[in-house]
Design a protein around this motif. Structure first.
Motif, mmCIF file in Angstrom:
data_model
loop_
_atom_site.group_PDB
_atom_site.id
_atom_site.type_symbol
_atom_site.label_atom_id
_atom_site.label_comp_id
_atom_site.label_asym_id
_atom_site.label_seq_id
_atom_site.Cartn_x
_atom_site.Cartn_y
_atom_site.Cartn_z
ATOM 1 N N VAL A 1 -5.090 3.030 -5.390
ATOM 2 C CA VAL A 1 -5.171 1.572 -5.249
ATOM 3 C C VAL A 1 -6.665 1.221 -5.197
ATOM 4 C CG1 VAL A 1 -2.975 1.374 -4.003
ATOM 5 C CG2 VAL A 1 -5.083 1.666 -2.708
ATOM 6 N N ILE B 1 -11.348 3.592 8.738
ATOM 7 C CA ILE B 1 -11.390 2.132 8.604
ATOM 8 C C ILE B 1 -10.274 1.670 7.681
ATOM 9 C CG2 ILE B 1 -12.834 0.126 8.063
ATOM 10 C CD1 ILE B 1 -15.285 1.824 8.255
ATOM 11 N N HIS C 1 -10.227 6.685 0.250
ATOM 12 C CA HIS C 1 -8.876 6.825 -0.313
ATOM 13 C C HIS C 1 -8.489 5.626 -1.165
ATOM 14 C CE1 HIS C 1 -7.787 10.414 2.060
ATOM 15 N NE2 HIS C 1 -8.636 9.896 2.926
ATOM 16 N N GLN D 1 0.841 -1.209 0.000
ATOM 17 C CA GLN D 1 0.000 0.000 0.000
ATOM 18 C C GLN D 1 0.871 1.251 0.000
ATOM 19 O OE1 GLN D 1 -3.161 -0.315 -0.569
ATOM 20 N NE2 GLN D 1 -3.073 -2.549 -0.397
ATOM 21 N N ASP E 1 -13.928 -3.872 6.501
ATOM 22 C CA ASP E 1 -14.185 -3.551 5.098
ATOM 23 C C ASP E 1 -14.974 -2.245 5.044
ATOM 24 O OD1 ASP E 1 -14.991 -3.293 2.506
ATOM 25 O OD2 ASP E 1 -16.133 -5.170 2.430
ATOM 26 N N GLY E 2 -14.269 -1.152 4.749
ATOM 27 C CA GLY E 2 -14.908 0.161 4.738
ATOM 28 C C GLY E 2 -15.931 0.335 3.632
ATOM 29 N N SER E 3 -15.910 -0.549 2.619
ATOM 30 C CA SER E 3 -16.919 -0.413 1.555
ATOM 31 C C SER E 3 -18.315 -0.688 2.108
ATOM 32 C CB SER E 3 -16.601 -1.337 0.372
ATOM 33 O OG SER E 3 -16.964 -2.660 0.640
HETATM 34 N N1 SAM Z 1 -5.012 7.705 3.364
HETATM 35 C C1 SAM Z 1 -3.837 6.879 3.496
HETATM 36 C C2 SAM Z 1 -2.654 7.598 4.071
HETATM 37 O O1 SAM Z 1 -2.764 8.804 4.365
HETATM 38 O O2 SAM Z 1 -1.629 6.946 4.276
HETATM 39 C C3 SAM Z 1 -3.465 6.197 2.207
HETATM 40 C C4 SAM Z 1 -4.483 5.248 1.766
HETATM 41 S S1 SAM Z 1 -3.933 4.043 0.610
HETATM 42 C C5 SAM Z 1 -3.857 4.962 -0.866
HETATM 43 C C6 SAM Z 1 -5.444 3.101 0.455
HETATM 44 C C7 SAM Z 1 -5.729 2.239 1.666
HETATM 45 O O3 SAM Z 1 -7.040 1.722 1.515
HETATM 46 C C8 SAM Z 1 -4.803 1.041 1.805
HETATM 47 O O4 SAM Z 1 -4.175 1.052 3.052
HETATM 48 C C9 SAM Z 1 -5.745 -0.160 1.660
HETATM 49 O O5 SAM Z 1 -5.373 -1.268 2.446
HETATM 50 C C10 SAM Z 1 -7.067 0.439 2.119
HETATM 51 N N2 SAM Z 1 -8.274 -0.246 1.662
HETATM 52 C C11 SAM Z 1 -8.552 -0.792 0.439
HETATM 53 N N3 SAM Z 1 -9.803 -1.314 0.447
HETATM 54 C C12 SAM Z 1 -10.318 -1.076 1.690
HETATM 55 C C13 SAM Z 1 -11.572 -1.368 2.313
HETATM 56 N N4 SAM Z 1 -12.568 -2.003 1.675
HETATM 57 N N5 SAM Z 1 -11.751 -0.971 3.599
HETATM 58 C C14 SAM Z 1 -10.773 -0.323 4.280
HETATM 59 N N6 SAM Z 1 -9.559 -0.035 3.750
HETATM 60 C C15 SAM Z 1 -9.348 -0.395 2.469
#
Ligand code: SAM
Length: 227
Positions: free
Chosen positions: A217, A111, A156, A64, A139-141
């Motif tokens: 991502v 989350i 994000h 990530q 799972d934030g979705s």
């Molecule tokens: N905002 C973060 C920062 O300041 O470091 C960067 C975020 S990174 C681009 C995206 C993050 O979303 C990853 O850590 C990934 O594991 C997480 N992610 C992806 N799908 C997710 C989900 N369904 N629920 C929660 N987190 C999720």
């Protein structure tokens, strides 16, 4: 004058605010102040610390990244926060964007699906004395129905479509800022809840504004992409 590392970072942060953010269209003074105050170098792994203020995303482990400063500022600006809001953030990652949001809103619940990232972010946020951020693993979705409604939701990671559950958890007048994946690019999009009842298929009760292209991502989960 020779500056210690802390001084160098403060200078780099001030430069980042002026050159990467203000000159590239970020105009919300509260967002600029928050970005100028949060020490991004604390949120990147030791070996990338000297690049903490580069105009790019950086690896944080577990495959990530911590997002590019401009995109963090653009998401925060699009939320139009005034200071007292309850914000839900999806994709804690390093915890950096949550620390920025903490300066802009009253309460932030963030989350993260990767347990190790959530643990590290939670520890760092506590160590920094940030009291209005809570890190949740999941799972934030699927949102956080038991804590809804939220004044604002920031995602994000790029989703195939705005997750129905997140729209349901938006307070009336609330804003969901989320990258939506398309064949050409991810498009940073704001969905504002303007009606009590919402039909995401017809768009009734929702206002949609596209901010512009971005790269994220994938959002992985029930209302995101498969793993
Ligand atoms: N905002 C973060 C920062 O300041 O470091 C960067 C975020 S990174 C681009 C995206 C993050 O979303 C990853 O850590 C990934 O594991 C997480 N992610 C992806 N799908 C997710 C989900 N369904 N629920 C929660 N987190 C999720």
């Amino acid at each position: 004058m020779r500056l210690g590392l802390g001084g160098e970072f403060a200078e780099q942060r001030a430069w980042m605010v002026e050159h990467q953010l203000r000159r590239r269209g970020i105009g919300d003074e509260r967002v600029l102040e928050a970005m100028g105050a949060v020490p991004r170098e604390r949120f990147v792994p030791e070996r990338y610390r000297r690049r903490a203020y580069a105009d790019s995303a950086l690896p944080i482990g577990e495959g990530q990244t911590i997002s590019q400063p401009w995109i963090v500022a653009a998401i925060c600006e699009a939320l139009e926060l005034e200071g007292l809001e309850r914000v839900l953030e999806i994709g804690t990652g390093s915890g950096y964007s949550a620390a920025v949001l903490a300066r802009l809103a009253g309460e932030v619940i963030t989350i993260e699906r990767v347990e190790e990232l959530a643990r590290t972010a939670r520890e760092l946020i506590a160590e920094m004395g940030i009291a209005n951020v809570e890190v949740v693993v999941g799972d934030g979705s699927e949102g956080l129905p038991e804590r809804a409604p939220f004044d604002s939701i920031a995602v994000h990671a790029a989703a195939p479509a705005p997750p129905r559950q997140l729209i349901d958890e938006l307070a009336l007048g609330g804003r969901l800022v989320i990258p939506i994946a398309t064949d050409a690019a991810d498009m940073l999009t704001v969905f504002s809840r303007i009606g009590e009842s919402v039909d995401p298929t017809t768009g009734e009760g929702l206002k949609r504004e596209v901010i512009g292209p971005c790269r994220f991502v994938p959002l992985i989960g029930a209302e995101g992409f498969p793993e």
